[in-house]
Motif scaffolding. Structure first.
Motif, PDB file in Angstrom:
ATOM      1  N   GLY A 175      37.053  38.859 -76.799  1.00 26.37           N
ATOM      2  CA  GLY A 175      36.291  38.285 -76.186  1.00 26.37           C
ATOM      3  C   GLY A 175      36.638  37.580 -74.953  1.00 26.37           C
ATOM      4  O   GLY A 175      37.690  36.578 -75.767  1.00 26.37           O
ATOM      5  N   ALA A 176      35.901  37.304 -74.012  1.00 29.14           N
ATOM      6  CA  ALA A 176      36.420  35.820 -72.754  1.00 29.14           C
ATOM      7  C   ALA A 176      35.262  35.196 -72.655  1.00 29.14           C
ATOM      8  O   ALA A 176      34.235  35.695 -72.376  1.00 29.14           O
ATOM      9  N   VAL A 177      35.914  34.438 -71.877  1.00 22.20           N
ATOM     10  CA  VAL A 177      34.796  33.452 -71.388  1.00 22.20           C
ATOM     11  C   VAL A 177      35.347  33.546 -69.249  1.00 22.20           C
ATOM     12  O   VAL A 177      36.170  32.815 -69.440  1.00 22.20           O
ATOM     13  N   THR A 178      34.350  33.996 -68.350  1.00 23.34           N
ATOM     14  CA  THR A 178      34.827  33.472 -67.614  1.00 23.34           C
ATOM     15  C   THR A 178      34.005  32.439 -67.018  1.00 23.34           C
ATOM     16  O   THR A 178      32.864  32.682 -66.723  1.00 23.34           O
ATOM     17  N   ARG A 179      34.280  31.233 -66.833  1.00 24.84           N
ATOM     18  CA  ARG A 179      33.964  29.880 -65.451  1.00 24.84           C
ATOM     19  C   ARG A 179      34.024  29.581 -64.233  1.00 24.84           C
ATOM     20  O   ARG A 179      36.103  29.602 -64.438  1.00 24.84           O
ATOM     21  N   SER A 180      33.216  29.135 -64.280  1.00 26.55           N
ATOM     22  CA  SER A 180      33.610  28.205 -63.093  1.00 26.55           C
ATOM     23  C   SER A 180      33.111  26.937 -62.632  1.00 26.55           C
ATOM     24  O   SER A 180      32.231  26.813 -62.864  1.00 26.55           O
ATOM     25  N   ASP A 181      33.804  25.740 -62.364  1.00 25.52           N
ATOM     26  CA  ASP A 181      33.179  24.937 -62.498  1.00 25.52           C
ATOM     27  C   ASP A 181      32.691  23.661 -61.262  1.00 25.52           C
ATOM     28  O   ASP A 181      33.034  22.842 -60.846  1.00 25.52           O
ATOM     29  N   ASP A 182      32.915  24.915 -59.593  1.00 23.33           N
ATOM     30  CA  ASP A 182      32.699  24.908 -58.657  1.00 23.33           C
ATOM     31  C   ASP A 182      32.117  25.492 -57.720  1.00 23.33           C
ATOM     32  O   ASP A 182      32.569  25.945 -56.584  1.00 23.33           O
ATOM     33  N   TRP A 189      38.007  30.453 -60.382  1.00 25.79           N
ATOM     34  CA  TRP A 189      37.619  30.935 -61.135  1.00 25.79           C
ATOM     35  C   TRP A 189      38.298  30.866 -62.607  1.00 25.79           C
ATOM     36  O   TRP A 189      40.225  30.801 -62.562  1.00 25.79           O
ATOM     37  N   GLN A 190      38.035  30.947 -64.119  1.00 27.90           N
ATOM     38  CA  GLN A 190      38.908  30.374 -64.777  1.00 27.90           C
ATOM     39  C   GLN A 190      38.912  31.786 -66.389  1.00 27.90           C
ATOM     40  O   GLN A 190      37.902  31.463 -66.444  1.00 27.90           O
ATOM     41  N   THR A 191      39.263  32.279 -67.158  1.00 30.30           N
ATOM     42  CA  THR A 191      39.493  32.539 -67.586  1.00 30.30           C
ATOM     43  C   THR A 191      39.732  32.621 -69.458  1.00 30.30           C
ATOM     44  O   THR A 191      41.028  32.503 -69.232  1.00 30.30           O
ATOM     45  N   TYR A 192      39.288  32.055 -69.957  1.00 32.14           N
ATOM     46  CA  TYR A 192      39.187  31.881 -71.148  1.00 32.14           C
ATOM     47  C   TYR A 192      39.419  32.847 -72.589  1.00 32.14           C
ATOM     48  O   TYR A 192      38.108  33.039 -72.912  1.00 32.14           O
ATOM     49  N   ALA A 193      40.573  33.723 -73.359  1.00 34.18           N
ATOM     50  CA  ALA A 193      40.182  34.477 -74.171  1.00 34.18           C
ATOM     51  C   ALA A 193      40.176  33.648 -75.838  1.00 34.18           C
ATOM     52  O   ALA A 193      41.214  32.912 -76.083  1.00 34.18           O
ATOM     53  N   HIS A 194      39.054  34.859 -76.353  1.00 30.49           N
ATOM     54  CA  HIS A 194      38.939  34.168 -78.352  1.00 30.49           C
ATOM     55  C   HIS A 194      40.631  34.721 -78.265  1.00 30.49           C
ATOM     56  O   HIS A 194      41.409  35.691 -78.361  1.00 30.49           O
ATOM     57  N   ASP A 195      41.016  34.113 -79.136  1.00 28.66           N
ATOM     58  CA  ASP A 195      41.881  33.621 -80.076  1.00 28.66           C
ATOM     59  C   ASP A 195      42.182  35.096 -81.273  1.00 28.66           C
ATOM     60  O   ASP A 195      42.875  35.446 -81.885  1.00 28.66           O
ATOM     61  N   SER A 196      40.727  35.854 -81.375  1.00 28.34           N
ATOM     62  CA  SER A 196      40.862  36.425 -82.436  1.00 28.34           C
ATOM     63  C   SER A 196      40.887  38.583 -81.775  1.00 28.34           C
ATOM     64  O   SER A 196      39.856  38.824 -81.140  1.00 28.34           O
ATOM     65  N   SER A 197      42.061  38.824 -81.642  1.00 28.94           N
ATOM     66  CA  SER A 197      42.262  40.194 -81.148  1.00 28.94           C
ATOM     67  C   SER A 197      41.274  41.518 -82.190  1.00 28.94           C
ATOM     68  O   SER A 197      40.402  41.174 -82.506  1.00 28.94           O
ATOM     69  N   GLY A 213      28.412  26.243 -76.598  1.00 32.39           N
ATOM     70  CA  GLY A 213      27.869  28.004 -76.674  1.00 32.39           C
ATOM     71  C   GLY A 213      28.371  28.242 -78.108  1.00 32.39           C
ATOM     72  O   GLY A 213      29.055  28.070 -78.836  1.00 32.39           O
ATOM     73  N   TYR A 214      27.156  29.820 -78.217  1.00 31.31           N
ATOM     74  CA  TYR A 214      27.830  30.242 -78.845  1.00 31.31           C
ATOM     75  C   TYR A 214      28.294  32.007 -78.429  1.00 31.31           C
ATOM     76  O   TYR A 214      27.053  32.722 -77.622  1.00 31.31           O
ATOM     77  N   ALA A 215      28.493  32.470 -79.230  1.00 26.54           N
ATOM     78  CA  ALA A 215      29.014  33.845 -78.993  1.00 26.54           C
ATOM     79  C   ALA A 215      28.913  34.657 -80.492  1.00 26.54           C
ATOM     80  O   ALA A 215      29.412  34.559 -81.692  1.00 26.54           O
ATOM     81  N   ALA A 216      27.786  35.524 -80.222  1.00 22.25           N
ATOM     82  CA  ALA A 216      27.800  37.391 -81.491  1.00 22.25           C
ATOM     83  C   ALA A 216      28.599  38.299 -80.806  1.00 22.25           C
ATOM     84  O   ALA A 216      29.262  38.857 -79.913  1.00 22.25           O
ATOM     85  N   TYR A 217      29.820  38.260 -82.103  1.00 24.17           N
ATOM     86  CA  TYR A 217      30.916  39.781 -81.508  1.00 24.17           C
ATOM     87  C   TYR A 217      30.987  40.408 -82.276  1.00 24.17           C
ATOM     88  O   TYR A 217      30.593  39.859 -83.969  1.00 24.17           O
ATOM     89  N   LEU A 218      31.970  41.432 -82.385  1.00 22.74           N
ATOM     90  CA  LEU A 218      32.009  42.322 -83.188  1.00 22.74           C
ATOM     91  C   LEU A 218      33.704  42.614 -83.501  1.00 22.74           C
ATOM     92  O   LEU A 218      34.778  42.895 -82.881  1.00 22.74           O
ATOM     93  N   LYS A 219      34.077  41.979 -84.333  1.00 21.82           N
ATOM     94  CA  LYS A 219      36.067  42.771 -84.786  1.00 21.82           C
ATOM     95  C   LYS A 219      36.032  43.694 -85.153  1.00 21.82           C
ATOM     96  O   LYS A 219      35.723  43.959 -86.568  1.00 21.82           O
ATOM     97  N   THR A 220      36.993  44.175 -84.683  1.00 22.31           N
ATOM     98  CA  THR A 220      36.609  46.036 -85.243  1.00 22.31           C
ATOM     99  C   THR A 220      37.970  45.810 -86.150  1.00 22.31           C
ATOM    100  O   THR A 220      38.458  46.919 -87.187  1.00 22.31           O
ATOM    101  N   TRP A 221      38.892  44.947 -86.624  1.00 17.40           N
ATOM    102  CA  TRP A 221      40.251  45.333 -87.373  1.00 17.40           C
ATOM    103  C   TRP A 221      40.896  43.873 -87.509  1.00 17.40           C
ATOM    104  O   TRP A 221      40.601  43.274 -87.144  1.00 17.40           O
ATOM    105  N   PRO A 222      41.209  43.617 -89.377  1.00 20.90           N
ATOM    106  CA  PRO A 222      42.031  45.354 -89.760  1.00 20.90           C
ATOM    107  C   PRO A 222      40.054  45.593 -90.884  1.00 20.90           C
ATOM    108  O   PRO A 222      40.699  46.520 -91.079  1.00 20.90           O
TER     109      PRO A 222
END
Length: 237
Positions: free
Chosen positions: A51-58, A63-71, A86-95
């Motif tokens: 999961g990733a957040v792409t943000r601009s503060d200007d 732009w900067q992209t921050y990836a979630h630490d969960s593969s 912020g809050y994120a709903a996401y699906l983790k598929t492994w293991p």
């Protein structure tokens, strides 16, 4: 897809050249637009799909992209109360397959898990939080849809329909859940808000004779008094 954003300043008559935001970023949800901060959320395919957040503060210059630490995860729906919270709903598929709800307080750089659900036949589609601990999740259960009420680290069934529910949109005090087949359900948010008054913090400048900044994380009824105690503004923010 492929980390490309276009912008328009005249209502869509003309569009900018492609703005690269990240090599393998795929936005799935448009989230937050402030005076200068713009946030898109989705997933990053650079490595192990996160999961990733792409943000601009200007205002979109850089732009900067921050990836979630969960593969092996992908943000399906997010809700940013501000540029940082912020809050994120996401699906983790492994293991194992898990539907997750996480929170960030630094704009998507780091995340903290709030709750998880390993039920195999449901999918978290979108999230709308009314406070730091309460909110709603739109889900798909097979060919049907449900709205789960979030209370701390647990959920309860709040509403069910015979079609999947995909996205939340807020208009005024009404929360809309958009589903398949052109179906829309709505909920009055004022019924779900704690009416207990509390002291706001982070107000500046105070006193003021012009613009005043009020920092809130959830929908609030705000009353402003002048130095003589007269109400000069009363509204829900």
């Amino acid at each position: 897809n492929d980390g490309i954003i276009f912008s328009t300043t005249n209502g869509g008559q003309n569009w900018s050249s492609p703005l690269p935001i990240g090599g393998y970023t795929v936005p799935t949800d448009r989230e937050y637009t402030g005076s200068d901060t713009i946030i898109f959320t989705g997933w990053d395919g650079t490595f192990a799909y996160k999961g990733a957040v792409t943000r601009s503060d200007d205002a979109g210059v850089t732009w900067q992209t921050y990836a979630h630490d969960s593969s092996y995860s992908s943000f399906s729906g997010t809700h940013f109360l501000s540029g940082k919270n912020g809050y994120a709903a996401y699906l983790k598929t492994w293991p194992v397959q898990q539907n997750m709800l996480d929170r960030t307080t630094d704009g998507g750089i780091t995340w903290t898990n709030i709750l998880s659900d390993t039920t195999s036949n449901i999918y978290f589609n979108d999230i709308f939080m009314t406070s730091a601990t309460e909110g709603y999740i739109a889900i798909t259960t097979g060919s049907t849809g449900e709205i789960l009420k979030v209370n701390g680290s647990s959920t309860t069934l709040d509403y069910s329909v015979n079609y999947p529910l995909r996205r939340f949109y807020k208009g005024g005090n009404t929360l809309f859940a958009v589903g398949d087949g052109g179906k829309i359900v709505k909920f009055n948010l004022t019924m779900g808000i704690d009416p207990t008054p509390f002291q706001l913090t982070g107000i500046y400048p105070n006193p003021t004779n012009g613009i005043i900044n009020i920092q809130i994380e959830s929908q609030s009824q705000v009353t402003i008094f002048d130095l003589q105690g007269k109400i000069v503004l009363e509204k829900r923010i």
